[in-house]
Write an enzyme that holds these catalytic residues in place. Structure first.
Site, PDB file in Angstrom:
ATOM      1  N   ASP A  25       1.672  11.319   8.260  1.00 23.12           N
ATOM      2  CA  ASP A  25       2.104   9.988   8.502  1.00 23.12           C
ATOM      3  C   ASP A  25       3.434  10.021   9.278  1.00 23.12           C
ATOM      4  OD1 ASP A  25       2.456   7.013   8.082  1.00 23.12           O
ATOM      5  OD2 ASP A  25       3.644   7.473   6.254  1.00 23.12           O
ATOM      6  N   LEU A  26       3.988   8.908   9.970  1.00 23.82           N
ATOM      7  CA  LEU A  26       5.166   8.898  10.244  1.00 23.82           C
ATOM      8  C   LEU A  26       6.528   8.530   9.528  1.00 23.82           C
ATOM      9  CD1 LEU A  26       7.047   9.564  13.003  1.00 23.82           C
ATOM     10  CD2 LEU A  26       6.207   7.433  13.836  1.00 23.82           C
ATOM     11  N   ASP A  27       6.385   6.959   9.469  1.00 26.36           N
ATOM     12  CA  ASP A  27       7.422   6.272   8.751  1.00 26.36           C
ATOM     13  C   ASP A  27       7.379   6.894   7.236  1.00 26.36           C
ATOM     14  OD1 ASP A  27       7.844   4.762  10.771  1.00 26.36           O
ATOM     15  OD2 ASP A  27       6.583   3.467  10.614  1.00 26.36           O
ATOM     16  N   THR A  33      12.105   5.253   8.981  1.00 26.36           N
ATOM     17  CA  THR A  33      12.322   4.030   9.731  1.00 26.36           C
ATOM     18  C   THR A  33      12.196   2.643   8.573  1.00 26.36           C
ATOM     19  OG1 THR A  33      10.078   4.233   9.807  1.00 26.36           O
ATOM     20  CG2 THR A  33      11.633   4.818  11.926  1.00 26.36           C
ATOM     21  N   LYS A  61       5.417  -0.598   2.916  1.00 24.35           N
ATOM     22  CA  LYS A  61       5.124   0.593   3.645  1.00 24.35           C
ATOM     23  C   LYS A  61       3.686   1.021   3.850  1.00 24.35           C
ATOM     24  CE  LYS A  61       9.349   2.464   1.893  1.00 24.35           C
ATOM     25  NZ  LYS A  61       9.956   3.301   0.916  1.00 24.35           N
ATOM     26  N   ARG A  65       2.016  -4.338  10.954  1.00 28.17           N
ATOM     27  CA  ARG A  65       3.105  -5.483  10.976  1.00 28.17           C
ATOM     28  C   ARG A  65       2.585  -6.830  10.821  1.00 28.17           C
ATOM     29  NH1 ARG A  65       4.406  -5.601  17.263  1.00 28.17           N
ATOM     30  NH2 ARG A  65       4.348  -3.096  16.817  1.00 28.17           N
ATOM     31  N   SER A 130      -0.418   7.359  11.911  1.00 26.04           N
ATOM     32  CA  SER A 130       0.595   6.300  11.449  1.00 26.04           C
ATOM     33  C   SER A 130      -0.123   4.879  11.939  1.00 26.04           C
ATOM     34  CB  SER A 130       1.857   6.562  12.351  1.00 26.04           C
ATOM     35  OG  SER A 130       2.483   5.389  12.180  1.00 26.04           O
ATOM     36  N   ALA A 131       0.553   3.733  11.242  1.00 27.49           N
ATOM     37  CA  ALA A 131      -0.106   2.546  11.295  1.00 27.49           C
ATOM     38  C   ALA A 131       0.774   1.972  12.551  1.00 27.49           C
ATOM     39  CB  ALA A 131       0.047   1.761   9.977  1.00 27.49           C
ATOM     40  N   ASN A 134       4.709   1.719  17.313  1.00 28.50           N
ATOM     41  CA  ASN A 134       5.849   2.082  18.104  1.00 28.50           C
ATOM     42  C   ASN A 134       5.712   3.694  18.038  1.00 28.50           C
ATOM     43  OD1 ASN A 134       7.323  -0.288  18.985  1.00 28.50           O
ATOM     44  ND2 ASN A 134       7.204  -0.891  16.758  1.00 28.50           N
ATOM     45  N   LYS A 161      -4.890   1.343   6.677  1.00 27.13           N
ATOM     46  CA  LYS A 161      -4.924   2.124   5.623  1.00 27.13           C
ATOM     47  C   LYS A 161      -4.876   1.138   4.358  1.00 27.13           C
ATOM     48  CE  LYS A 161      -1.987   5.447   7.586  1.00 27.13           C
ATOM     49  NZ  LYS A 161      -0.521   6.212   7.662  1.00 27.13           N
ATOM     50  N   GLU A 185       1.359  11.931   3.164  1.00 21.80           N
ATOM     51  CA  GLU A 185       1.776  10.326   3.043  1.00 21.80           C
ATOM     52  C   GLU A 185       2.755  10.090   1.979  1.00 21.80           C
ATOM     53  OE1 GLU A 185       1.240   7.256   3.543  1.00 21.80           O
ATOM     54  OE2 GLU A 185      -0.079   7.439   5.386  1.00 21.80           O
ATOM     55  N   ASP A 186       3.425   8.961   2.251  1.00 24.78           N
ATOM     56  CA  ASP A 186       4.469   8.440   1.662  1.00 24.78           C
ATOM     57  C   ASP A 186       4.168   7.084   0.855  1.00 24.78           C
ATOM     58  OD1 ASP A 186       4.744   6.905   3.967  1.00 24.78           O
ATOM     59  OD2 ASP A 186       6.875   6.215   3.030  1.00 24.78           O
TER      60      ASP A 186
HETATM   61  C1  BG6 Z   1       3.892   1.919   9.087  1.00 21.07           C
HETATM   62  C2  BG6 Z   1       5.216   1.417   8.263  1.00 21.07           C
HETATM   63  O1  BG6 Z   1       4.275   3.227   9.333  1.00 21.07           O
HETATM   64  O2  BG6 Z   1       4.044   1.138  10.443  1.00 21.07           O
HETATM   65  C3  BG6 Z   1       5.097   0.220   8.009  1.00 21.07           C
HETATM   66  O3  BG6 Z   1       5.140   2.133   6.957  1.00 21.07           O
HETATM   67  C4  BG6 Z   1       5.071  -0.636   9.308  1.00 21.07           C
HETATM   68  O4  BG6 Z   1       5.993  -0.500   7.174  1.00 21.07           O
HETATM   69  C5  BG6 Z   1       3.809  -0.346  10.079  1.00 21.07           C
HETATM   70  O5  BG6 Z   1       4.728  -2.289   9.034  1.00 21.07           O
HETATM   71  C6  BG6 Z   1       3.524  -0.823  11.734  1.00 21.07           C
HETATM   72  O6  BG6 Z   1       4.708  -0.534  12.479  1.00 21.07           O
HETATM   73  P1  BG6 Z   1       4.915  -1.274  13.638  1.00 21.07           P
HETATM   74  O7  BG6 Z   1       6.009  -0.397  14.306  1.00 21.07           O
HETATM   75  O8  BG6 Z   1       3.745  -1.136  14.455  1.00 21.07           O
HETATM   76  O9  BG6 Z   1       5.605  -2.584  13.528  1.00 21.07           O
HETATM   77 MG    MG Z   2       4.648   5.945   5.855  1.00 20.58          MG
END
Ligand code: BG6
Ligand code: MG
Length: 231
Positions: A25-27, A33, A61, A65, A130-131, A134, A161, A185-186
């Site tokens: 996972d990224l964030d 972030t 988390k 979005r 990652s979701a 960005n 997820k 994963e967090d």
């Molecule tokens: C996930 C974050 O990685 O990405 C969420 O944990 C976030 O908090 C989701 O809402 C979507 O991110 P983005 O950058 O597409 O708005």
């Molecule tokens: Mg995460």
């Protein structure tokens, strides 16, 4: 006696080769972030006169979005049309992108890059799951965009997820069976997604929150190739 030893050795060797891919996972795993997401959502909430606390931010988390916005609206008992929600989510993203466009490699969480590099050096495939839509921008800013054999982000999945789609697509792109993958994963939803996909999962955070994971670490600085054998 001798046969028993050999059996044990075979069992350990077999386990050692069990994990062929690590999906990150990224964030919250590679970078933190959550603070930028919080600041951008907070700015939007203030503009709309809505309540939104750091505690509420925990609920966002791992969540997409669009769903994040819906959660903030629901917490405040506010209803918006689809067109309004699209506009509001887009406004939040503009502010969020302003912040992440200034990210630097020193924002990589301790041990994350080192562990990804160690996996690659050991011949273990690496993927991002990652979701976030960005993801690519963040990976480029921190200089990790070339360190994954597959990148599955919010632009490539239709189901959020805890649906396992993001991780199953990652495994498929790597050509590795789900049972030979481990996810880092967090978020609770992410841990559930990995389990639903038939994968092993290492939680990054607190054991109280991520209790369903195979084991939980406070960060990738605590992870090692040797610990993959425990999965
Ligand atoms: C996930 C974050 O990685 O990405 C969420 O944990 C976030 O908090 C989701 O809402 C979507 O991110 P983005 O950058 O597409 O708005
Ligand atoms: Mg995460």
């Amino acid at each position: 006696m001798q046969a028993g030893c050999d059996d044990n050795f075979y069992f350990r060797s077999h386990n050692m080769s069990n994990i062929k891919a690590c999906i990150f996972d990224l964030d919250g795993v590679i970078v933190d972030t959550a603070i930028y997401h919080y600041q951008a959502w907070k700015r939007l909430a203030n503009q709309l006169g809505l309540n939104f606390t750091e505690h509420d931010n925990e609920l966002l988390k791992g969540v997409s979005r669009t769903r994040s916005l819906e959660i903030i609206l629901e917490l405040n008992g506010v209803v918006k049309t689809e067109a309004e929600k699209t506009e509001l989510a887009s406004q939040k993203n503009t502010w969020y992108v302003e912040m992440i466009s200034k990210m630097q490699p020193d924002e990589i969480l301790p041990g994350a890059k080192e562990f990804v590099l160690a996996c690659r050096a050991a011949g273990i495939k690496t993927a991002l799951g990652s979701a976030s839509k960005n993801s690519m921008m963040i990976l480029e800013k921190i200089g990790m965009d070339k360190l994954f054999d597959a990148i599955i982000d919010g632009n490539k999945v239709s189901k959020a997820k805890p649906d396992p789609e993001v991780f199953l697509k990652g495994a498929a792109e790597l050509g590795i069976a789900p049972e030979n993958c481990v996810v880092f994963e967090d978020a609770i939803a992410g841990v559930e997604a990995a389990i639903a996909g038939g994968m092993k999962v290492v939680g990054i955070g607190s054991p109280e929150v991520l209790g369903k994971a195979n084991f939980v670490l406070s960060g990738l600085s605590e992870m090692s190739l040797a610990k993959l054998d425990e999965l």
